[in-house]
Design a protein around this motif. Sequence first.
Motif, short mmCIF file in Angstrom:
data_model
loop_
_atom_site.label_atom_id
_atom_site.label_comp_id
_atom_site.label_asym_id
_atom_site.label_seq_id
_atom_site.Cartn_x
_atom_site.Cartn_y
_atom_site.Cartn_z
N GLU A 1 38.46 46.55 39.71
CA GLU A 1 39.62 46.19 38.64
C GLU A 1 39.56 46.30 37.30
OE1 GLU A 1 42.32 45.34 40.21
OE2 GLU A 1 42.03 45.30 42.00
N SER B 1 38.98 43.41 46.62
CA SER B 1 40.14 44.38 46.56
C SER B 1 40.33 45.03 47.47
CB SER B 1 39.66 45.30 45.29
OG SER B 1 40.53 46.38 45.18
N SER C 1 34.63 45.05 43.77
CA SER C 1 36.13 44.63 43.18
C SER C 1 36.36 44.34 41.75
CB SER C 1 36.50 43.64 44.09
OG SER C 1 36.45 43.93 45.51
N LEU D 1 43.61 41.73 33.31
CA LEU D 1 43.67 42.37 34.86
C LEU D 1 45.33 42.25 35.12
CD1 LEU D 1 40.52 41.12 36.45
CD2 LEU D 1 41.15 43.33 35.59
#
Length: 96
Positions: free
Chosen positions: A69, A15, A65, A83
């Motif tokens: 998320e 991310s 990450s 997601l």
Amino acid sequence: MAAPNSYFLPGFGISRAVIQNEIRYHCGPDAIVRPYTHQGRDGFLVTTSGPPLTKAQIEDLKESSRDYEEKQSRRNNEADIFLNAPIPVAQRTRRN
């Protein structure tokens, strides 16, 4: 002080918010990261005078990450953890 080195880091599983927050922890206080495309692959250009990221550090970034998320997904939709869930957007109507 060593001259800064730049290298490409593929962005799959990482991310942008996470790497920008954690790059100085892994590579030193002068480290900079920005979005970058190399040979058609999206990722990040890391510039640092410190050592490059190790495989273990990259795996840590990917794990962070995933956590980030999932947290963002839960925050947006408490009932379903997906997601890439579609987000409804109000559409404006035209006036004649």
